[in-house]
Write an enzyme that holds these catalytic residues in place. Structure first.
Site, PDB file in Angstrom:
ATOM      1  CB  SER A  19      44.111 -31.424  20.984  1.00 42.99           C
ATOM      2  OG  SER A  19      44.788 -31.605  19.775  1.00 42.99           O
ATOM      3  CG  ASP A  75      43.877 -29.824  15.814  1.00 39.88           C
ATOM      4  OD1 ASP A  75      44.460 -28.864  15.276  1.00 39.88           O
ATOM      5  OD2 ASP A  75      44.365 -30.448  16.768  1.00 39.88           O
ATOM      6  CG  ASP A 103      45.334 -27.501  19.511  1.00 35.29           C
ATOM      7  OD1 ASP A 103      44.848 -28.323  18.712  1.00 35.29           O
ATOM      8  OD2 ASP A 103      46.360 -27.735  20.178  1.00 35.29           O
ATOM      9  CG  ASP A 114      48.258 -29.290  17.612  1.00 30.65           C
ATOM     10  OD1 ASP A 114      47.187 -29.725  17.147  1.00 30.65           O
ATOM     11  OD2 ASP A 114      48.681 -29.618  18.742  1.00 30.65           O
TER      12      ASP A 114
END
Length: 462
Positions: free
Chosen positions: A107, A251, A253, A255
């Site tokens: 993340s 970010d 990833d 999300d």
């Protein structure tokens, strides 16, 4: 160097010694535990399928190969999406009728980190008890691998970029025609991860002119990948220079979604959810919302404006989702820019967030800054105290709750103290060895002062 095992998965730094860091052996061990868990909950199924995807981290290919081949060794079929996003894997799991999914991403953590994020058959994060079972399996190493004739099948599927985008465009409240007519110009900071592939591809389908900044998916993060104001000076300057309507930051990833107004100022991660909720609630004529205890009061204000009910959950996506389902929520998420829109799926999704925000801006016919200024103005301060092993965090939090027992205190997740015009939330991080200290007030100075006051109080206890 750190290895953090939690109910939401395993996260650690690459390299170093086994069990202290996320080494190849640790990746195999926890992939084995997850695979064994999925097989145990499907005892009558001949074939188990797991979807795997990764962000663009330098270690991603290595970790992904280890995880995928471990699952194959357990007799599990693997559908590998390759470079992907967390929400794309979440969408792919039910589309593939798969039994679970693993996203290889740490993340917002810096490039030396990676992690295994674990999903159930709905493409949603595992709950606490399920996570505990996987940790116990990893500890006992109670795995049984498949005979040579029963190894799983490995396949690659690169179609989910298009499939995920189409799923977003098909959502009833995504106003594709209005967005196309608005002729938006947007700058995108993909932090050299998979957002640099997925967000521009979505914008292209919506006729949005896209200026790409750090959109090469090589895992070399050009700035700290957590989308906070202090890390986003480059995009703020470029938005102004290009005379763009706004800027989009995700970010690694994809999300978490942060927005930059046309004057280079932060729209604010907290207000991403507020704006999307305002649009959805306005279109639906009301509805309920949920965010976590560390999120802005502004969502509560906007929800009540539309006649709905706002509820706070413990921090963590799985907790938000549980509370959303309990309260029949139409939109929710986390104040870190995480939009969860049940009409799509129960997971934070920046593609959905971008599409809803563009729909709102196209319909309301305001500039990004004007829209931001139309919302109740709260200011947040996000701080942390680094922990050492000898610090008893629970005792510190207990002391704080007792000290302020005459205020409105919530202890479902750490300690949140609500004062009349401001609040503070103190909690142990699940992903880093720190105490997080979030405050919110009606001015930045007041939020900063509240945080500083509590940091000093905590240091005095330590």
């Amino acid at each position: 160097m750190t290895l953090i095992k939690s109910i939401s998965g395993i996260r650690g730094t690459i390299g170093g010694k086994t069990a202290d860091n996320l080494t190849p052996i640790d990746a195999v061990k926890f992939a084995s535990a997850y695979g064994a868990f999925i097989k145990n909950r499907n005892p009558n199924k001949d074939k188990i399928t797991v979807v795997v995807g990764r962000d663009a981290r330098i270690s991603g290919k290595m970790i992904s190969s280890l995880v995928a081949n471990t699952l194959v060794g357990l007799g599990i079929d693997v559908v590998d999406l390759g470079l992907s996003t967390t929400p794309t894997v979440e969408v792919a799991v039910p589309m593939e009728n798969a039994d679970g999914g693993i996203i290889l991403t740490a993340s917002h953590n810096p490039k030396q980190w990676n992690a295994l994020k674990l999903l159930n058959e709905k493409g949603e994060f595992l709950n606490g008890s399920e996570g505990e079972k996987i940790l116990a399996l990893a500890e006992s190493e109670d795995f049984e691998f498949a005979d040579v004739d029963d190894l799983g099948l490995y396949s690659k599927d690169s179609s989910y970029l298009e499939k995920h985008i189409q799923e977003v465009l098909n959502l009833e409240l995504v106003d594709v025609e209005a967005i196309k007519k608005a002729n938006f110009k947007v700058v995108v900071d993909g932090v050299n991860s998979t957002g640099g592939i997925f967000i521009p591809a979505l914008l292209k389908e919506l006729n949005v002119e896209c200026i790409e900044l750090y959109c090469t998916p090589n895992g070399e993060f050009p700035h700290n990948p957590e989308p906070l104001k202090e890390h986003l000076t480059d995009i703020s300057e470029l938005v102004v220079k290009e005379k763009a309507d706004f800027g989009i930051v995700v970010d690694p990833d994809v999300d978490r979604l942060a927005l930059i107004s046309e004057d280079g100022s932060m729209f604010g991660e907290e207000y991403t959810l507020v704006a999307c909720a305002d649009y959805v609630l306005g279109k639906l004529g009301g509805g309920n919302t949920v965010s976590n205890l560390s999120s802005s009061r502004a969502l509560r204000d906007v929800t009540e404006k539309h006649g709905g009910t706002y509820t706070a959950s413990a921090v963590g996506e799985v907790n938000v989702v549980i509370k959303m389902k309990e309260t029949n929520t139409v939109i929710g998420g986390e104040g870190n820019g995480g939009i969860i829109y049940p009409a799509s799926h129960y997971g934070r999704d920046s593609l959905v967030g971008v599409a809803l925000f563009l729909s709102h801006l196209a319909n309301i016919k305001m500039s990004c800054k004007e829209l931001r200024d139309s919302y109740p103005s709260y200011f947040m301060s996000k701080n942390k105290i680094q922990l050492t092993p000898e610090i008893n965090v629970d005792a510190i939090l207990e002391t704080m709750a007792t000290t302020y027992k005459n205020e409105d205190v919530n202890t479902i997740d750490g300690v949140k103290i609500d004062f009349a015009d401001e609040w503070i939330h103190l909690r142990k991080s699940n992903t880093e060895p720190i105490i997080r200290i979030y405050t919110e007030a009606k001015s930045q100075a007041a939020a900063d002062n509240l945080a500083e006051r509590f940091i000093n109080e905590i240091k005095a206890i330590i």
